[in-house]
Scaffold this active site. Structure first.
Site, PDB file in Angstrom:
ATOM      1  N   LYS A  31       0.829  -1.202   0.000  1.00 36.27           N
ATOM      2  CA  LYS A  31       0.000   0.000   0.000  1.00 36.27           C
ATOM      3  C   LYS A  31       0.867   1.257   0.000  1.00 36.27           C
ATOM      4  CE  LYS A  31      -3.725  -0.348   2.284  1.00 36.27           C
ATOM      5  NZ  LYS A  31      -4.698  -0.502   3.392  1.00 36.27           N
TER       6      LYS A  31
ATOM      7  N   ARG B 149      -3.735   2.930   8.566  1.00 34.53           N
ATOM      8  CA  ARG B 149      -4.005   1.643   7.919  1.00 34.53           C
ATOM      9  C   ARG B 149      -2.752   0.773   7.908  1.00 34.53           C
ATOM     10  NH1 ARG B 149      -7.179   5.126   4.359  1.00 34.53           N
ATOM     11  NH2 ARG B 149      -9.296   4.320   4.100  1.00 34.53           N
TER      12      ARG B 149
ATOM     13  N   GLY C 287      -8.416  -7.267   4.570  1.00 36.30           N
ATOM     14  CA  GLY C 287      -9.225  -7.414   5.771  1.00 36.30           C
ATOM     15  C   GLY C 287      -8.537  -8.128   6.920  1.00 36.30           C
TER      16      GLY C 287
ATOM     17  N   MET D 158      -5.785  -7.221   8.631  1.00 33.23           N
ATOM     18  CA  MET D 158      -5.228  -6.363   9.675  1.00 33.23           C
ATOM     19  C   MET D 158      -6.110  -5.133   9.857  1.00 33.23           C
ATOM     20  SD  MET D 158      -1.159  -6.859   8.989  1.00 33.23           S
ATOM     21  CE  MET D 158      -1.341  -6.647   7.225  1.00 33.23           C
TER      22      MET D 158
ATOM     23  N   ARG E 125      -3.619  -1.608  -5.991  1.00 28.28           N
ATOM     24  CA  ARG E 125      -2.819  -2.819  -5.792  1.00 28.28           C
ATOM     25  C   ARG E 125      -3.179  -3.803  -6.890  1.00 28.28           C
ATOM     26  NH1 ARG E 125      -6.010  -4.647  -0.249  1.00 28.28           N
ATOM     27  NH2 ARG E 125      -8.060  -4.920  -1.202  1.00 28.28           N
TER      28      ARG E 125
ATOM     29  N   HIS F  74     -15.996  -7.812   1.811  1.00 23.45           N
ATOM     30  CA  HIS F  74     -14.948  -8.671   2.369  1.00 23.45           C
ATOM     31  C   HIS F  74     -15.131 -10.110   1.892  1.00 23.45           C
ATOM     32  CE1 HIS F  74     -13.543 -11.535   5.475  1.00 23.45           C
ATOM     33  NE2 HIS F  74     -12.464 -10.780   5.443  1.00 23.45           N
TER      34      HIS F  74
ATOM     35  N   SER G 293      15.386 -41.801  -7.234  1.00 21.19           N
ATOM     36  CA  SER G 293      14.163 -41.026  -7.003  1.00 21.19           C
ATOM     37  C   SER G 293      14.085 -40.734  -5.515  1.00 21.19           C
ATOM     38  CB  SER G 293      12.928 -41.804  -7.459  1.00 21.19           C
ATOM     39  OG  SER G 293      11.758 -41.065  -7.188  1.00 21.19           O
TER      40      SER G 293
ATOM     41  N   CYS H  81       9.772 -37.922  -5.820  1.00 16.99           N
ATOM     42  CA  CYS H  81       8.401 -38.425  -5.973  1.00 16.99           C
ATOM     43  C   CYS H  81       7.597 -38.280  -4.688  1.00 16.99           C
ATOM     44  CB  CYS H  81       8.412 -39.887  -6.413  1.00 16.99           C
ATOM     45  SG  CYS H  81       9.240 -40.992  -5.259  1.00 16.99           S
TER      46      CYS H  81
ATOM     47  N   TYR I 253      13.490 -34.459 -13.088  1.00 17.12           N
ATOM     48  CA  TYR I 253      12.030 -34.381 -13.046  1.00 17.12           C
ATOM     49  C   TYR I 253      11.547 -34.291 -11.604  1.00 17.12           C
ATOM     50  CZ  TYR I 253      11.988 -39.317 -11.633  1.00 17.12           C
ATOM     51  OH  TYR I 253      12.176 -40.492 -10.957  1.00 17.12           O
TER      52      TYR I 253
END
Length: 908
Positions: free
Chosen positions: A32, A103, A112, A114, A376, A490, A798, A865, A885
């Site tokens: 913010k 804020r 919402g 905080m 934002r 909200h 693996s 895996c 992988y």
């Protein structure tokens, strides 16, 4: 001499087209604060203010209130003077008062979660000065009652004492409304508002034992500390855990000059989005209220109006309101204030192009002047996320790599879940209509309190309006339904962020918390009754509605193609059946990284043969039972090989201890004894013999195969014969046989000898052969340390990170739930190591095992895996460790594909 700490800025000013910071300082100023500074530089009309950095929050958490205030006080006093100069008013002055808002502002959006305080600086004298200055007595007293209500709740702890209670201030207001026979806050007279102020202050005195603070500076420091405290409040902590945000980030505090949307018919407030947050459609949209302040819109106190005429017409169609009534009672901002709308439309276009992403903006109109309070990157559903990225890419606003990096991998999961069957919807009984706040299909049983959302396996949380305290219940519930609030309430914003189906603003609903019931017309629905929500239309439907698997959109396919273009690491799946294998292949799996053969033995027609094998006292007896299992295993493998035709399939040999397959209930033991023609005592003796103190470290994995080699022989034969059968049908099978739980080189050699010997026997019998690999599951720490030795014979590694995590930490996965939540709360652990791979410890073993294995065999194939194979942070670690992988469950394959691409882009 000044120290580095003395020179360090704790407070950053902004306003009047200049600022100390900019959007690049997000980690320091919070999202913010960074965006307020950036908008100031862009010439957007932002009320002047300042940001106290996130580092001050960290300092506060470490050293406490007194030292923190002393550290920042001179800078805050200077910054207040800067606001006074720009706004032409004075903080605490009774004749020309400056009021401020306080804020929160974390580096990531936490809507919402905080706390916020508006209209700070008012007291009994200042309110009279504000009334005189503005010549608007009603506005001044309305602002004062709002301030006491917010400050009382946020700073002084004036919250409901139980879930059956309402907010103490709301209770006072409702009592006055009943007495005056009015419904809306805007109908309060000046005298009503004055009475509320004094009643509110009396309530504070009764509850806290102290008078409401009157000194503006005391009010300011109280609010600043309350915002810091809210970073560690229950709802913020829960939200952080949901998204794996670190606790040490802290929140910034943004202090701004107040601008007023509650100054009459030419004032208002609203929230808008540059694109549709539910679908991703490139349509400017949002909601506003006349004569209101910002919290009124998101809190859902009044159902707001639409920003655009198009949105207003769509809303009217859903609400069954004709055009004449709509224009008279529900005009859009575009129609009511065309010049303001034109200016706002210009800013939204400018900000989206500047940030190159969809924006979520808050604004206030004060007596015909527009102010932008915040922008934002907007929260969005998974479908909207994908569409927005593709649209921005096609418009050349962003590059391919930027399109991939702006996506949240876990949100792809939302696109892979069932939707309502269109035929079932045609037959459905719609009982009420709300706003389609967040798309999706949800069917569940009604609950009316957030802390009871887990009462049923599938629940629909039904509230008059949700509040940030409801977060955990919203997360648990399948869907969210509110009687009040609009598309920017909200409930709507948080639901979209979660990918949760939500219908809001269903005004026909009459909710009775005490009676735990919902009335729609003459029909009453009670807790536990089934209802369904269509988050795409806003329909509320009686009972259950059938669902079907989703059809993946064209944009989804484009994103996946793009991800594969930028990823060299493959993504496989964990699949134990042809059905799972096909699902994963449709999601883009490039092979199977884990097939657990033990899952195949638990079906009714197989468990008997498995138990016969276990109960056999001789090798001959075991082989007889295994011969019965052989064709069943072979058929399973044929199905999986066919589903993954031409792709590698890693099959793990039998892993769990044998006691998991025998019956432990007396009745089942009797049935088994009769079926096997042996005594009940013999069954009991075998069950007792198989019992182990610590089965996880007991007779399982390769230890089973080495003590009962006939098990390994049968499974190998089934795999090789299945592959040869497919070869005869012209289908290529690529089996990779994986030996589980190897801890010594000799264990691997013994199993490899059985596997290769059995395979050769089958080749000789069939006078044919296929290529296959033999490797091991690296899940014992010792194996990773002797990986160079094991790699002399193994074709692949693996990493089974589930067991590797258990054995490295010494945590039993089944029992860790008793202490892991406490460890996470206390910060002993920053994340659950079974969800997110522990890169420092377990990850180090993965790195060691990979490095040492490839030192012996440079072309060694390596993957993981465990459950971590579909978790984005863990996938990035695997890429950086140069694994070939990752393997994960079928529905996480798209997430892993995107994560793999993002990892490669970040690394390059």
């Amino acid at each position: 001499m000044e120290t580095a700490q003395d020179l360090k800025m704790n407070v950053y000013k902004f306003g009047n087209k200049t600022a100390d910071g900019n959007s690049k300082l997000r980690n320091l100023l919070g999202g913010k604060g960074a965006n307020l500074a950036e908008m100031s530089w862009l010439g957007i009309p932002v009320p002047a203010g300042f940001t106290i950095t996130t580092e001050v929050c960290t300092q506060y958490n470490q050293y406490g209130q007194e030292e923190t205030i002393a550290m920042i006080k001179p800078e805050v006093e200077e910054a207040i003077k800067n606001i006074e100069e720009i706004m032409g008013s004075t903080f605490g002055d009774k004749d020309n008062p400056l009021l401020i808002s306080v804020r929160s502002g974390a580096r990531v959006s936490m809507p919402g979660m905080m706390d916020t305080v508006l209209n700070l600086g008012l007291n009994d004298e200042v309110v009279l000065g504000l009334a005189a200055k503005t010549n608007n007595e009603r506005f001044a007293w309305d602002s004062y009652r709002r301030f006491i209500q917010m400050y009382g709740g946020v700073v002084l702890g004036m919250k409901p004492e139980s879930k059956d209670d309402i907010d103490p201030f709301e209770e006072i207001m409702e009592h006055l409304k009943d007495k005056r026979h009015i419904e809306l806050d805007t109908e309060f007279t000046v005298q009503d508002l004055q009475d509320l102020v004094y009643d509110f202050k009396d309530a504070v005195k009764k509850r806290t034992g102290h008078d409401f603070p009157t000194d503006p500076w005391d009010q300011l420091w109280g609010a600043v500390i309350a915002v810091f405290n809210s970073w560690n409040g229950d709802r913020a902590v829960y939200y952080r855990k949901m998204h794996n945000y670190p606790a040490d980030w802290g929140t910034a505090v943004n202090v701004q000059a107040m601008v007023y949307g509650n100054m009459g018919e030419n004032s208002g407030t609203g929230v808008c989005f540059t694109r549709d947050a539910g679908t991703g459609e490139n349509v400017f949209n949002g909601e506003y209220l006349i004569d209101a302040q910002g919290e009124d819109v998101v809190a859902g106190v009044r159902t707001p109006l639409q920003i655009t005429k198009l949105g207003s017409e769509r809303w009217a169609e859903l609400a069954k309101v004709d055009e004449e009534e709509r224009v008279a009672n529900y005009p859009s901002l575009e129609e009511k204030m065309p010049e303001i709308f034109k200016e706002l439309d210009g800013y939204q276009d400018k900000l989206e192009k500047h940030y190159r992403d969809m924006q979520d903006m808050e604004f206030t109109i004060q007596e015909g002047k527009l102010w932008i309070l915040q922008t934002r990157n907007g929260k969005r559903t998974g479908a909207a996320m994908v569409k927005i990225a593709i649209d921005l890419l096609k418009s050349k606003m962003i590059s391919e790599k930027e399109a991939l990096l702006m996506l949240e991998p876990n949100k792809l999961d939302e696109l892979l879940h069932p939707v309502f069957d269109t035929g079932a919807l045609k037959r459905a009984h719609v009982i009420a209509q709300g706003l389609p706040a967040s798309p999706g299909a949800a069917t569940g049983q009604l609950v009316f309190f957030a802390d009871e959302a887990n009462k049923y396996k599938n629940s629909i949380l039904c509230r008059i309006e949700t509040s940030p305290e409801d977060l955990e219940g919203m997360n648990i519930a399948k869907g969210i339904l509110t009687a009040r609030g609009g598309m920017t309430s909200h409930a709507a914003v948080v639901a979209r962020g979660m990918g949760k189906c939500c219908v809001s603003g269903a005004g026909a609903l009459k909710i009775n918390y005490k009676g735990r019931s919902l009335r729609v017309g003459d029909k009453v629905y009670h807790e536990g009754d089934w209802i369904s929500l269509n988050g795409s239309t806003g329909n509320i439907i009686e009972g259950k509605v059938a669902t079907v698997e989703p059809e993946l959109s064209g944009e989804f396919a484009e994103i996946m193609e793009l991800a594969d273009k930028y990823s060299k690491m493959k993504v496989r799946t964990n699949a134990d059946s042809p059905k799972d294998a096909l699902v994963a292949k449709n999601f883009g799996a490039q092979g199977i990284g884990l097939t657990r053969t033990e899952h195949m033995f638990f079906e009714v027609d197989r468990i008997r043969a498995m138990r016969e094998m276990i109960l056999a006292e001789t090798v001959k007896g075991r082989k007889h039972a295994l011969e019965e299992l052989l064709p069943m295993q072979r058929k399973d493998f044929e199905g999986i090989f066919e589903a993954m035709a031409g792709l590698p399939v890693t099959i793990r040999l039998l892993d769990p201890p044998l006691h998991e397959f025998v019956p432990h209930q007396l009745a089942t033991q009797k049935d088994l004894a009769e079926d096997m023609h042996i005594s009940l005592q013999a069954v009991k003796n075998k069950v007792a013999d198989l019992s182990e103190f610590n089965p996880m470290l007991g007779h399982r994995g390769c230890r089973l195969g080495n003590t009962y080699p006939e098990i390994t022989e049968m499974q190998t034969r089934a795999i090789i014969e299945a592959a040869l059968n497919l070869k005869e049908r012209g289908i290529e099978a690529k089996p990779e046989i994986m030996i589980p739980l190897v801890g010594t080189y000799a264990e691997f050699l013994e199993q490899e000898k059985i596997i290769r010997g059995t395979a050769q026997d089958v080749f000789d019998e069939r006078n044919d052969s296929i290529e296959f690999m033999v490797g091991t599951m690296m899940e014992i720490p010792r194996a990773t340390l002797i990986a160079d030795k094991i790699a002399e014979r193994a074709d692949f590694f693996s990493f089974g990170t589930n067991d590797l995590t258990q054995m490295t930490y010494g945590y039993s996965r089944d029992d860790a739930g008793k202490f892991l939540p406490i460890y996470l709360d206390k910060g002993i652990l920053t994340s659950d190591p079974f969800e997110i791979l522990d890169q420092e410890g377990v990850g180090q073993l993965v790195e060691i095992g990979t490095e040492r294995g490839r030192k012996t065999k440079p072309n060694l194939k390596v993957g993981i895996c465990g459950e971590h194979g579909g978790e984005p942070n863990s996938v990035e670690f695997c890429y950086n460790t140069d694994l070939d992988y990752v393997s994960c469950s079928p529905f996480r394959v798209p997430i892993a594909r995107l994560s793999a691409a993002q990892a490669q882009i970040k690394a390059s």
